[in-house]
Design an enzyme around this catalytic site. Structure first.
Site, mmCIF file in Angstrom:
data_model
loop_
_atom_site.group_PDB
_atom_site.id
_atom_site.type_symbol
_atom_site.label_atom_id
_atom_site.label_comp_id
_atom_site.label_asym_id
_atom_site.label_seq_id
_atom_site.Cartn_x
_atom_site.Cartn_y
_atom_site.Cartn_z
ATOM 1 N N CYS A 151 -10.745 2.727 0.453
ATOM 2 C CA CYS A 151 -9.312 2.998 0.639
ATOM 3 C C CYS A 151 -8.937 2.271 1.918
ATOM 4 O O CYS A 151 -9.686 2.326 2.907
ATOM 5 C CB CYS A 151 -9.065 4.499 0.780
ATOM 6 S SG CYS A 151 -7.402 4.905 1.373
ATOM 7 N N THR A 152 -7.791 1.607 1.918
ATOM 8 C CA THR A 152 -7.441 0.774 3.073
ATOM 9 C C THR A 152 -7.051 1.591 4.304
ATOM 10 O O THR A 152 -6.919 1.036 5.392
ATOM 11 C CB THR A 152 -6.305 -0.199 2.701
ATOM 12 O OG1 THR A 152 -5.242 0.547 2.091
ATOM 13 C CG2 THR A 152 -6.803 -1.252 1.730
ATOM 14 N N HIS A 153 -6.862 2.893 4.132
ATOM 15 C CA HIS A 153 -6.654 3.732 5.316
ATOM 16 C C HIS A 153 -7.952 3.930 6.102
ATOM 17 O O HIS A 153 -7.928 4.200 7.298
ATOM 18 C CB HIS A 153 -6.142 5.117 4.904
ATOM 19 C CG HIS A 153 -4.690 5.167 4.512
ATOM 20 N ND1 HIS A 153 -4.202 4.589 3.361
ATOM 21 C CD2 HIS A 153 -3.619 5.738 5.119
ATOM 22 C CE1 HIS A 153 -2.890 4.821 3.272
ATOM 23 N NE2 HIS A 153 -2.527 5.519 4.332
ATOM 24 N N CYS A 168 -4.271 -1.954 -1.604
ATOM 25 C CA CYS A 168 -4.444 -0.558 -1.985
ATOM 26 C C CYS A 168 -5.488 -0.544 -3.091
ATOM 27 O O CYS A 168 -5.345 -1.257 -4.099
ATOM 28 C CB CYS A 168 -3.118 -0.016 -2.495
ATOM 29 S SG CYS A 168 -3.252 1.596 -3.268
ATOM 30 N N ASP A 192 0.876 -1.180 0.000
ATOM 31 C CA ASP A 192 0.000 0.000 0.000
ATOM 32 C C ASP A 192 0.910 1.226 0.000
ATOM 33 O O ASP A 192 2.126 1.108 0.160
ATOM 34 C CB ASP A 192 -0.897 -0.014 1.246
ATOM 35 C CG ASP A 192 -1.783 1.224 1.337
ATOM 36 O OD1 ASP A 192 -2.497 1.502 0.355
ATOM 37 O OD2 ASP A 192 -1.743 1.941 2.360
ATOM 38 N N SER A 193 0.302 2.404 -0.124
ATOM 39 C CA SER A 193 1.091 3.632 -0.072
ATOM 40 C C SER A 193 1.541 3.964 1.349
ATOM 41 O O SER A 193 2.415 4.802 1.535
ATOM 42 C CB SER A 193 0.241 4.792 -0.590
ATOM 43 O OG SER A 193 -0.895 4.943 0.250
ATOM 44 N N GLU A 213 -2.595 8.969 8.240
ATOM 45 C CA GLU A 213 -1.124 8.863 8.335
ATOM 46 C C GLU A 213 -0.603 9.636 9.557
ATOM 47 O O GLU A 213 0.374 9.247 10.171
ATOM 48 C CB GLU A 213 -0.451 9.384 7.059
ATOM 49 C CG GLU A 213 -0.591 8.467 5.853
ATOM 50 C CD GLU A 213 0.297 7.211 5.903
ATOM 51 O OE1 GLU A 213 1.449 7.296 6.371
ATOM 52 O OE2 GLU A 213 -0.182 6.137 5.471
#
Ligand code: DGL
Length: 280
Positions: free
Chosen positions: A181-183, A69, A6-7, A149
């Site tokens: 979105c995985t966040h 992601c 993922d990012s 983040e």
């Protein structure tokens, strides 16, 4: 070994879903924090990042790779499958679309996602392929990834962003909301806190759907506490702190990866820094 990428910390929500069901699967997790957020980048650039991470993981011995992601799943899944084999690569987006199409009673489905995923149009097309009657409302949430983040999972700014982004889905009367979105699963308490209690809703975390289908043949570790290896292209100390904060697990170390001419390699580190996350 299962490889995920993922990012950023979004990969940790996918890791959490895997560990909840399969604590002994050897897993490598890449956070491409040198490039986070992916959301506003050109889709072709994201495709290149995704293919390079697949390559690194397969060269490292992965038996399967999950694109943890959604944007990568939208723009690079087919290419990665053409290179590495159709069954070797899975995407969270496709699992999320399937779960939403199945779960919704009314067919009114909401998707919260990054700008890139919304631009790709992948969620509406995947959901409608499975459920032609569905009415899909997608909402780009550019502030969510920076909030996650930064570890700001609650507080006035997060609550205001949650309220703003959910408004169109409430207006549309959605009965299912996908974390596109995985966040975003880390924001679920904040999102739930502003959803009207009289409107029944199910939040879908695509990683949970994917984890239910994990290949039982993947290599297992003998010790469940040594099954995860963590990599970041960003700051290793910061990622270690994030792992501890998001998963409540002690990450003894994180290996740093470097980008070089579109390819990833491990930053040479002393052997003592080889890292395994305990309890992740
Ligand atoms: N977590 C990623 C996704 O699922 C991307 C987040 C970002 O860097 O914009 O799409």
């Amino acid at each position: 070994m299962l490889g995920l990428f993922d990012s950023g910390v979004g990969g940790l929500s996918v890791l959490r879903a895997i560990r909840a069901r399969h604590s002994d699967v050897l897993t490598w997790v890449i956070a491409d924090q040198a490039h986070v957020p992916y959301g506003e980048r050109p889709l072709e650039e994201i495709r290149q990042f995704a293919l390079a991470q697949c390559r690194f993981l397969f060269e490292g011995g992965a038996e399967a790779v999950w694109m943890a992601c959604n944007i990568c799943s939208a723009v690079a899944l087919e290419d990665a499958r053409a290179i590495h084999g159709a069954s070797a690569v899975q995407g969270v987006l496709q699992a999320g679309a399937q779960a939403a199409a199945k779960l919704s009673r009314t067919g009114r489905i909401g998707v919260l996602a990054t700008d890139g995923t919304v631009r790709s149009g992948a969620y509406p097309s995947q959901i409608r392929r499975l459920r032609p009657d569905a009415s899909v409302t997608t909402v780009a949430c550019p502030e969510f990834v920076p909030l996650v983040e930064a570890g700001r999972l609650d507080g006035p700014q997060t609550t205001a962003a949650a309220r703003r982004r959910l408004a169109p889905l409430i207006e549309a009367g959605c009965d299912v909301v996908v974390h596109g979105c995985t966040h975003y699963p880390f924001l679920e308490p904040a999102l739930r806190s502003v959803w009207p209690p009289e409107l029944p809703v199910r939040f879908v975390d695509p990683a949970q759907a994917l984890a239910r289908r994990l290949d039982p043949g993947l290599r297992r570790g003998s010790d469940p506490h040594t099954g995860t290896e963590l990599f970041t292209t960003g700051d290793a100390d910061r990622f270690r702190v994030q792992v501890e904060a998001f998963l409540g697990a002690q990450a003894e170390g994180v290996r740093r990866l470097c980008w070089n001419e579109g390819r990833l390699s491990v930053d040479p580190v002393p052997a003592s820094d080889l890292v395994w996350a305990r309890g992740a």
